[in-house]
Design a protein around this motif. Structure first.
Motif, PDB file in Angstrom:
ATOM      1  N   THR A  46      18.361 -74.847  53.320  1.00 17.27           N
ATOM      2  CA  THR A  46      19.629 -75.238  52.706  1.00 17.27           C
ATOM      3  C   THR A  46      19.527 -75.427  51.195  1.00 17.27           C
ATOM      4  N   THR A  47      18.320 -75.315  50.646  1.00 16.19           N
ATOM      5  CA  THR A  47      18.133 -75.434  49.196  1.00 16.19           C
ATOM      6  C   THR A  47      17.805 -74.100  48.538  1.00 16.19           C
ATOM      7  N   LEU A  48      17.854 -73.009  49.281  1.00 15.25           N
ATOM      8  CA  LEU A  48      17.494 -71.699  48.737  1.00 15.25           C
ATOM      9  C   LEU A  48      18.537 -71.222  47.725  1.00 15.25           C
ATOM     10  N   PRO A  49      18.153 -70.335  46.813  1.00 16.48           N
ATOM     11  CA  PRO A  49      19.065 -69.915  45.738  1.00 16.48           C
ATOM     12  C   PRO A  49      20.378 -69.307  46.204  1.00 16.48           C
ATOM     13  N   TRP A  50      20.389 -68.632  47.360  1.00 15.36           N
ATOM     14  CA  TRP A  50      21.622 -67.981  47.777  1.00 15.36           C
ATOM     15  C   TRP A  50      22.623 -68.938  48.416  1.00 15.36           C
ATOM     16  N   VAL A  51      22.228 -70.162  48.696  1.00 16.52           N
ATOM     17  CA  VAL A  51      23.130 -71.119  49.332  1.00 16.52           C
ATOM     18  C   VAL A  51      24.169 -71.596  48.317  1.00 16.52           C
ATOM     19  N   GLY A  52      25.426 -71.388  48.651  1.00 15.83           N
ATOM     20  CA  GLY A  52      26.512 -71.782  47.774  1.00 15.83           C
ATOM     21  C   GLY A  52      26.810 -70.811  46.659  1.00 15.83           C
ATOM     22  N   HIS A  53      26.051 -69.707  46.588  1.00 15.14           N
ATOM     23  CA  HIS A  53      26.296 -68.724  45.525  1.00 15.14           C
ATOM     24  C   HIS A  53      27.652 -68.046  45.726  1.00 15.14           C
ATOM     25  N   ARG A  54      28.358 -67.811  44.635  1.00 16.27           N
ATOM     26  CA  ARG A  54      29.634 -67.101  44.666  1.00 16.27           C
ATOM     27  C   ARG A  54      29.562 -65.906  43.712  1.00 16.27           C
ATOM     28  N   SER A  55      29.614 -64.707  44.253  1.00 15.99           N
ATOM     29  CA  SER A  55      29.664 -63.509  43.406  1.00 15.99           C
ATOM     30  C   SER A  55      31.086 -63.341  42.875  1.00 15.99           C
ATOM     31  N   ARG A  56      31.195 -62.873  41.655  1.00 11.22           N
ATOM     32  CA  ARG A  56      32.544 -62.592  41.158  1.00 11.22           C
ATOM     33  C   ARG A  56      33.118 -61.390  41.893  1.00 11.22           C
ATOM     34  N   ARG A  57      34.418 -61.305  41.942  1.00 11.36           N
ATOM     35  CA  ARG A  57      35.066 -60.247  42.694  1.00 11.36           C
ATOM     36  C   ARG A  57      34.910 -58.891  42.002  1.00 11.36           C
ATOM     37  N   TRP A  58      34.955 -57.849  42.798  1.00  7.74           N
ATOM     38  CA  TRP A  58      34.953 -56.494  42.251  1.00  7.74           C
ATOM     39  C   TRP A  58      36.247 -56.261  41.469  1.00  7.74           C
ATOM     40  N   GLU A  59      36.181 -55.327  40.536  1.00  7.63           N
ATOM     41  CA  GLU A  59      37.345 -54.985  39.734  1.00  7.63           C
ATOM     42  C   GLU A  59      38.464 -54.407  40.615  1.00  7.63           C
ATOM     43  N   PRO A  60      39.711 -54.521  40.186  1.00 15.50           N
ATOM     44  CA  PRO A  60      40.802 -53.867  40.918  1.00 15.50           C
ATOM     45  C   PRO A  60      40.705 -52.352  40.779  1.00 15.50           C
ATOM     46  N   GLU A  61      41.383 -51.645  41.666  1.00 20.50           N
ATOM     47  CA  GLU A  61      41.448 -50.190  41.545  1.00 20.50           C
ATOM     48  C   GLU A  61      42.380 -49.804  40.383  1.00 20.50           C
ATOM     49  N   PRO A  62      42.124 -48.665  39.712  1.00 22.76           N
ATOM     50  CA  PRO A  62      41.103 -47.660  40.050  1.00 22.76           C
ATOM     51  C   PRO A  62      39.733 -47.927  39.448  1.00 22.76           C
ATOM     52  N   LEU A  63      39.576 -49.069  38.763  1.00 22.62           N
ATOM     53  CA  LEU A  63      38.297 -49.337  38.096  1.00 22.62           C
ATOM     54  C   LEU A  63      37.149 -49.423  39.095  1.00 22.62           C
ATOM     55  N   ARG A  64      37.413 -50.008  40.259  1.00 20.26           N
ATOM     56  CA  ARG A  64      36.351 -50.131  41.268  1.00 20.26           C
ATOM     57  C   ARG A  64      35.880 -48.754  41.727  1.00 20.26           C
ATOM     58  N   TRP A  65      36.834 -47.880  42.042  1.00 22.57           N
ATOM     59  CA  TRP A  65      36.501 -46.523  42.495  1.00 22.57           C
ATOM     60  C   TRP A  65      35.740 -45.756  41.412  1.00 22.57           C
ATOM     61  N   LEU A  66      36.229 -45.826  40.181  1.00 22.01           N
ATOM     62  CA  LEU A  66      35.580 -45.118  39.080  1.00 22.01           C
ATOM     63  C   LEU A  66      34.171 -45.652  38.830  1.00 22.01           C
ATOM     64  N   GLY A  67      34.025 -46.953  38.799  1.00 24.01           N
ATOM     65  CA  GLY A  67      32.730 -47.546  38.472  1.00 24.01           C
ATOM     66  C   GLY A  67      31.668 -47.289  39.517  1.00 24.01           C
ATOM     67  N   ILE A  68      32.005 -47.502  40.808  1.00 23.22           N
ATOM     68  CA  ILE A  68      31.000 -47.337  41.861  1.00 23.22           C
ATOM     69  C   ILE A  68      30.577 -45.887  41.981  1.00 23.22           C
ATOM     70  N   ASN A  69      31.543 -44.961  41.966  1.00 19.65           N
ATOM     71  CA  ASN A  69      31.176 -43.548  42.120  1.00 19.65           C
ATOM     72  C   ASN A  69      30.469 -43.011  40.882  1.00 19.65           C
ATOM     73  N   ALA A  70      30.817 -43.519  39.702  1.00 22.69           N
ATOM     74  CA  ALA A  70      30.071 -43.122  38.499  1.00 22.69           C
ATOM     75  C   ALA A  70      28.629 -43.599  38.584  1.00 22.69           C
ATOM     76  N   ALA A  71      28.422 -44.803  39.103  1.00 21.95           N
ATOM     77  CA  ALA A  71      27.061 -45.320  39.257  1.00 21.95           C
ATOM     78  C   ALA A  71      26.261 -44.481  40.249  1.00 21.95           C
ATOM     79  N   LEU A  72      26.902 -44.046  41.340  1.00 28.45           N
ATOM     80  CA  LEU A  72      26.213 -43.187  42.307  1.00 28.45           C
ATOM     81  C   LEU A  72      25.777 -41.870  41.656  1.00 28.45           C
ATOM     82  N   ARG A  73      26.671 -41.271  40.874  1.00 26.98           N
ATOM     83  CA  ARG A  73      26.330 -40.005  40.218  1.00 26.98           C
ATOM     84  C   ARG A  73      25.233 -40.199  39.174  1.00 26.98           C
ATOM     85  N   ALA A  74      25.310 -41.292  38.436  1.00 25.01           N
ATOM     86  CA  ALA A  74      24.290 -41.557  37.421  1.00 25.01           C
ATOM     87  C   ALA A  74      22.920 -41.772  38.060  1.00 25.01           C
ATOM     88  N   THR A  75      22.898 -42.431  39.207  1.00 23.18           N
ATOM     89  CA  THR A  75      21.634 -42.659  39.901  1.00 23.18           C
ATOM     90  C   THR A  75      21.025 -41.345  40.365  1.00 23.18           C
TER      91      THR A  75
END
Length: 424
Positions: free
Chosen positions: A381-410
């Protein structure tokens, strides 16, 4: 949906009955995969008097728990160095130590509950097969020379590798189906064919009625985006797999993986494989596109060019042209910062965002949630991931553009490392 190789080797699944109308429980868990089932399993041990319900849209193991690569690993998508920088070295070490322990815990429970999931703790090896990959490998704990790496996995062009003992190969569908049976036998009610529509403090609304509960647990992983109000919480990114026909003994004598070590290499685009208990290569990787609006459709599980790329990679790695017997895939959950999380706030609990490393992590998450819900103090219950909150993904179309651009770049980065531009 085309079933995974793993599910295809089991008897056809007959779903349990759905929720029979409005009900009341102490704990209601949305999701019948590893996270939800492990949470129910450990809760039933810590607090046998609790009434617990698991609500699953299809059947237990329909999602990633029944189709993943079968790696119960101590891997975590955030490096220990980054965790140390944010949470301190002691908590970072504890995170990785608990994940390593979870690998053994999965095997222990499988044995205790008589779940024959083909568990084999042979460790995992990441091969370095280009100069750039070798440079990355040299800085990692567990570095192996080329002869040492080839003695484990005799792939082509091996220059070195990185080995970790903290990994077991297993049959994921056998594990999740067996775990569901064990949980049911402990008095937990599992309702399949029951789609969760919304989660609110104190209640879960489904297409078969409403469950009121003191604690509500979200354990939907790659399907979280389909839940009302959670479209941008986790991005459903597809990972696809193939499985060969059983390979002849002569091929295995040459390839190795004698202890069923899992394997990958140091490329940027993630690949993962194992030698199955019946001597197939089960092999997968990323590269399938992210779909606009976080959409999830059965047709997205089948991307012929990705399957062909996976087959070509096996040929390139092992000098074989295997006959492919099974092709399948599906979404996994990726948080914006690639940091999985577990938590409980005001009666609302959650766990997930494993970025594909969820087989052992879900076990640790289930134990952690059980501790949090029952108020049990523990290292977990004291581990780093407990209570962690990731910020939300960007709204579309930014989410679609960003994730697929990252896949192509990789993909491009890997191509450049394999075929570097000539010096001028």
């Amino acid at each position: 949906m085309i079933p995974s190789f793993w599910l295809s080797t089991l008897e056809p699944v007959t779903p349990r009955p759905p929720l029979p109308g409005d009900r009341s429980y102490d704990v209601a868990i949305a999701g019948g995969g590893y996270t939800g089932l492990w949470t129910a399993y450990y809760l039933s041990q810590l607090a046998p008097d609790l009434s617990i319900a698991v609500l699953e849209a299809s059947y237990c193991g329909f999602g990633a728990s029944g189709r993943n690569g079968g790696w119960a690993s101590g891997l975590f998508p955030v490096s220990e160095a980054k965790l140390s920088g944010k949470y301190g070295s002691e908590r970072a070490r504890a995170m990785h130590a608990e994940l390593a322990d979870a690998v053994d815990e999965v095997g222990r429970v499988a044995a205790a509950e008589d779940i024959d999931c083909h568990y084999a703790k042979g460790g995992t090896i990441s091969l370095a097969r280009s100069p750039a990959q070798l440079r990355r490998a040299r800085s990692a704990p567990g570095f192996l020379s080329a002869p040492e790496a080839k003695a484990i996995c005799n792939a082509t062009d091996v220059l070195g590798g990185v080995y970790s003992p903290d990994c077991a190969a297993l049959h994921p569908a056998r594990l999740v189906r067996g775990l569901a049976s064990a949980v049911s036998q402990k008095g937990v009610d599992i309702y399949e064919g029951t789609r969760v529509l919304s989660l609110e403090r104190g209640r879960v609304v489904t297409d078969h009625g409403t469950v009121t509960a003191g604690t509500v647990v979200r354990a939907l992983e790659g399907y979280t985006a389909q839940l009302a109000g959670h479209r941008r919480a986790l991005a459903p990114v597809y990972s696809l797999m193939i499985a060969t026909e059983p390979l002849p003994a002569a091929d295995w004598d040459r390839i190795g993986l004698a202890r069923r070590e899992t394997f990958t290499d140091e490329r940027h685009m993630i690949i993962y494989g194992q030698r199955t208990a019946d001597d197939r290569l089960a092999f997968g990787g990323r590269g399938a596109p992210y779909h606009f609006g976080s959409r999830i459709e059965p047709s997205y599980d089948q991307v012929p060019e990705v399957f062909e790329s996976l087959r070509h990679t096996l040929t390139d790695m092992f000098g074989i042209r295997p006959e492919i017997a099974y092709r399948w895939g599906g979404p996994l959950g990726i948080p914006r910062d690639w940091m999985p999380s577990v938590g409980l706030e005001d009666g609302m609990a959650w766990a997930g965002g494993y970025v594909g490393d969820g087989v052992a992590a879900a076990n640790l998450a289930g134990r952690t949630l059980a501790d949090l819900i029952t108020g049990t103090e523990s290292v977990r219950t004291t581990l780093p991931w407990v209570g962690h909150r990731s910020r939300r993904w960007e709204p579309e179309p930014l989410r679609w553009l960003g994730i697929n651009a990252a896949l192509r770049a990789t993909t491009l980065r890997d191509a450049l490392e394999k075929h570097p531009a000539p010096a001028r």
